[in-house]
Design an enzyme around this catalytic site. Sequence first.
Site, short mmCIF file in Angstrom:
data_model
loop_
_atom_site.label_atom_id
_atom_site.label_comp_id
_atom_site.label_asym_id
_atom_site.label_seq_id
_atom_site.Cartn_x
_atom_site.Cartn_y
_atom_site.Cartn_z
N GLU A 267 -5.72 -8.25 0.75
CA GLU A 267 -6.10 -8.30 2.16
C GLU A 267 -7.59 -8.02 2.25
OE1 GLU A 267 -3.89 -5.55 4.66
OE2 GLU A 267 -2.09 -5.79 3.45
N GLU B 140 0.83 -1.21 0.00
CA GLU B 140 0.00 0.00 0.00
C GLU B 140 0.87 1.27 0.00
OE1 GLU B 140 -2.64 -0.40 3.40
OE2 GLU B 140 -3.87 -1.84 2.31
#
Length: 496
Positions: A278, A132
């Site tokens: 995720e 991220e």
Amino acid sequence: MVAELLLARQRSPWWLPLAVALLALGFTLGQGQQVGVNWGTQLSHPLPGDTVVQMLRSNNVTRVKLFDADPNALRALTKDSSFEVMVGIPNEMLQRLAQSSQAADLWVSQNVSRYVSGRRRANIRYVAVGNEPFLTAYNRSFEGVTLPALRNIQGALARAGLDSQIKATVPLNADVLANSRPPFPSGGIFRPESQALVVSIVQFLSQTGAPFVINIYPFISLHGDPNFPINFAFFEGAANSIVDGSNTYTNVFDASYDLLVAALNAAGYTNMAIIVGEVGWPTDGDPNANVENARRFNQGLLQHVLSNRGTPLRPGSPIHFYLFGLIDEDQKSIAPGNFERHWGVFTYDGQAKYFLDMSGRGVANARLVNAQGVQYLPRRWCVLRPGVAVSANSISFACANADCTALSYGGSCNFLTAQENASYAYNNYYQKTNQLPTSCDFQGQAVVTTTDPSIQPCRFIRQIIPPDDSAATIATTARISLLPLLLLLLLAILAV
Ligand SMILES: *[C@@H]1O[C@H](CO)[C@@H](O)[C@H](O)[C@H]1NC(C)=O
Ligand SMILES: *[C@@H]1O[C@H](CO)[C@@H](O)[C@H](O)[C@H]1NC(C)=O
Ligand SMILES: *[C@@H]1O[C@H](CO)[C@@H](O)[C@H](O)[C@H]1NC(C)=O
Ligand SMILES: *[C@@H]1O[C@H](CO)[C@@H](O)[C@H](O)[C@H]1NC(C)=O
């Protein structure tokens, strides 16, 4: 012979073709039933790699995603090539890997090649370059280095002859999408300020045949927006459905996924493979983070994704996903919130927190299999000495150095009295330091007990035996302290 066979055929029961067809169907469905998990390793006391791998196998997990190249995990994964593995590169390493292709070669040889070339091989399929990196919280600090690092890692994989089997990619948070709170998934686009960068990454991924990895967190949407309709976070209700043209969305997971599909379509990449890197729900440290919600979310998710129905914009297309996460991590940063250390389906010591049916068939009260043979420290806990006043300073010290997130508002231990709060904090610190006798002192305010002080549902933990090197350090401390004495004795003898 032929006649016999024909006869036998004629005599074969009417249901045989049906059974064969059902078996084939079962096989095809079984093929798509792949459960992935994120195996995070930010723990003060990680379980041995082999114990975790055994636990994954017993729970029918087939895909594993790591955030780094933890040798404890990778060594264990080389013993069972049935797991598809994604190895990760932390954001802090991106700059170095962006600047030098030699650094990338070294990373690949040390953290990939050695695990896929020996007699025992891990089935590494992906390298996650950063995690991220474009999160708004990172203040654009990885924007310049991510794509160059991705290129260098892919180049290093190619030089090592591994690029056909292993693909490098970059897991991104769903916040790269504009309008992340849908109304309309079909109108999905990338956030204007990172649009050009994300599209150049997509272009690179499509050249190398790598998937786009997106992390989807309905819990965070709910956490960040008090007006978020809670039922839309789960997979049961049509009460808050979104009607988007001819498609109806009844959960935010599908809406987020299709927001990405739409953004990729708009950029001209209609066939890009998508992986959900995720997805999950925490159990503690926030009013919405509890065992009931986590079970409800994960069970709904598994049933939904393993049905292989896909999403409205990708109907019938199996969803490749990794639950976040496998085990609680007591060393994760709590900057985003106290829930950060409680994403595990299992506790730090590999005990299932709730019923969960990993097959996605929706079996009620299906039990997960706990880690086997977990080695705990002795049955000792540290508590506030009876009759002693509570010291805020001591609690602050203990909590700053251990994990008190369960005490926070909405946490599983938030109901404790001030005295019990102190005991909880002292014990956590004592366990974190491997029950070091001097850790249960706090100027005489604390005392060791052999009775478990847990007050349901608040668990006063007892730590597990730490990993090899530190265990050895503890076990040999006593012996080492004798060494100078022995040397002195030897000198004395020699002197005489
Ligand atoms: C794993 O799969 C087997 C075979 O389908 C099944 O019998 C078993 O219950 C599953 N275990 C778990 C924990 O889901
Ligand atoms: C291999 O990965 C580990 C864990 O992420 C890291 O500490 C190490 O620096 C990496 N090796 C190289 C040569 O970059
Ligand atoms: C973000 O970056 C700007 C400019 O580099 C800097 O002034 C600011 O302090 C940074 N903020 C944070 C939270 O890191
Ligand atoms: C216990 O500690 C928590 C976290 O610091 C705090 O919110 C709570 O008010 C404390 N309880 C008492 C009774 O002092």
